[in-house]
Design an enzyme around this catalytic site. Structure first.
Site, PDB file in Angstrom:
ATOM      1  N   ILE A  46       0.902  -0.999   0.050  1.00 56.50           N
ATOM      2  CA  ILE A  46       0.083  -0.044  -0.068  1.00 56.50           C
ATOM      3  C   ILE A  46       1.027   1.200   0.267  1.00 56.50           C
ATOM      4  CG2 ILE A  46      -1.786   1.111   1.275  1.00 56.50           C
ATOM      5  CD1 ILE A  46      -2.524  -1.426   2.617  1.00 56.50           C
ATOM      6  N   GLU A  47       1.106   1.793  -1.161  1.00 51.84           N
ATOM      7  CA  GLU A  47       1.872   2.936  -1.098  1.00 51.84           C
ATOM      8  C   GLU A  47       1.229   4.252  -0.872  1.00 51.84           C
ATOM      9  OE1 GLU A  47       3.591   2.904  -5.216  1.00 51.84           O
ATOM     10  OE2 GLU A  47       5.047   0.824  -4.526  1.00 51.84           O
ATOM     11  N   CYS A  56       4.847  -2.695   3.225  1.00 50.09           N
ATOM     12  CA  CYS A  56       4.961  -3.629   2.076  1.00 50.09           C
ATOM     13  C   CYS A  56       3.804  -4.822   2.373  1.00 50.09           C
ATOM     14  CB  CYS A  56       6.258  -4.448   2.633  1.00 50.09           C
ATOM     15  SG  CYS A  56       7.541  -3.569   2.119  1.00 50.09           S
ATOM     16  N   GLU A  58       4.052  -7.847   3.027  1.00 53.84           N
ATOM     17  CA  GLU A  58       4.313  -8.891   4.168  1.00 53.84           C
ATOM     18  C   GLU A  58       3.714  -8.378   5.205  1.00 53.84           C
ATOM     19  OE1 GLU A  58       6.156  -7.891   1.717  1.00 53.84           O
ATOM     20  OE2 GLU A  58       7.824  -9.105   1.421  1.00 53.84           O
ATOM     21  N   CYS A  96      10.741  -6.103   6.479  1.00 55.05           N
ATOM     22  CA  CYS A  96      10.056  -7.218   6.573  1.00 55.05           C
ATOM     23  C   CYS A  96      10.611  -8.453   7.297  1.00 55.05           C
ATOM     24  CB  CYS A  96       9.350  -7.543   5.198  1.00 55.05           C
ATOM     25  SG  CYS A  96       8.266  -6.228   4.612  1.00 55.05           S
TER      26      CYS A  96
HETATM   27  N1  THU Z   1       7.458  -4.028  -1.665  1.00 57.72           N
HETATM   28  C1  THU Z   1       6.566  -5.095  -0.840  1.00 57.72           C
HETATM   29  O1  THU Z   1       5.667  -5.305  -0.663  1.00 57.72           O
HETATM   30  N2  THU Z   1       7.538  -6.151  -0.234  1.00 57.72           N
HETATM   31  C2  THU Z   1       8.901  -6.292  -0.092  1.00 57.72           C
HETATM   32  O2  THU Z   1       9.467  -7.055   0.633  1.00 57.72           O
HETATM   33  C3  THU Z   1       9.630  -5.264  -1.045  1.00 57.72           C
HETATM   34  C4  THU Z   1       8.919  -4.228  -1.815  1.00 57.72           C
HETATM   35  C5  THU Z   1       6.666  -2.964  -2.004  1.00 57.72           C
HETATM   36  C6  THU Z   1       6.919  -1.775  -1.424  1.00 57.72           C
HETATM   37  C7  THU Z   1       6.586  -0.855  -2.723  1.00 57.72           C
HETATM   38  O3  THU Z   1       5.299  -0.558  -2.543  1.00 57.72           O
HETATM   39  C8  THU Z   1       7.092  -1.590  -3.620  1.00 57.72           C
HETATM   40  O4  THU Z   1       7.167  -2.831  -3.645  1.00 57.72           O
HETATM   41  C9  THU Z   1       8.480  -1.167  -4.582  1.00 57.72           C
HETATM   42  O5  THU Z   1       9.317  -1.221  -3.797  1.00 57.72           O
END
Ligand code: THU
Length: 139
Positions: A46-47, A56, A58, A96
């Site tokens: 979720i950005e 992230c 996870e 994470c």
């Molecule tokens: N991201 C994850 O959801 N999990 C990870 O372990 C690595 C990165 C997401 C964060 C961000 O929204 C996108 O991937 C690019 O970094």
């Protein structure tokens, strides 16, 4: 771990890609966290326009579980790729891995990285976070 269950976790993680909110990176991630009682908690990344509040996939799954009273876990399946296209493994970021270290036994917790239900590898947390710092260090 039972192969049928591994595939179920991977397919559940893949479904989460539809919910990923990643308008800035375009990199979609999905996760499915298996707790010891058999419950599966899902997560997506979720950005945020301010970038640093982004979460992230996870950690979304872990925080959903812990916030509902569940802190005992066996495994997590993680998938991810640009525009949700799964070409290579999306390994968990360092933050994470550290959250996993808080709640999971590094010797037994299984991290399943996949590009499809038939194509995956399984790692222990200890393999991905050697010499991890945890609550034992503070005991
Ligand atoms: N991201 C994850 O959801 N999990 C990870 O372990 C690595 C990165 C997401 C964060 C961000 O929204 C996108 O991937 C690019 O970094």
């Amino acid at each position: 771990m039972d192969e049928k269950l591994i595939k179920q976790l991977i397919n559940t993680a893949i479904k989460q890609l539809d919910f990923s909110y990643a308008p800035y990176s375009g990199f979609k991630v999905g996760a499915a966290l298996l707790s010891k009682n058999g419950d599966i908690y899902t997560g997506c990344n979720i950005e945020n326009a301010a970038y640093t509040p982004s979460n992230c996939a996870e950690r979304t799954a872990f925080f959903k579980a812990v916030s509902e009273g569940n802190k005992d876990f066996d495994a997590i399946a993680i998938v991810g790729g640009k525009d949700g296209i799964l070409t290579s493994y999306a390994a968990p970021c360092g933050v994470c891995r550290q959250v996993m270290m808080e709640f999971c036994d590094p010797k037994t917790f299984q991290i399943i990285l996949a590009t499809e239900a038939e194509k995956y590898d399984v790692f222990t947390l200890e393999e991905l976070l050697p010499l991890g710092f945890g609550s034992n260090n503070l005991a």
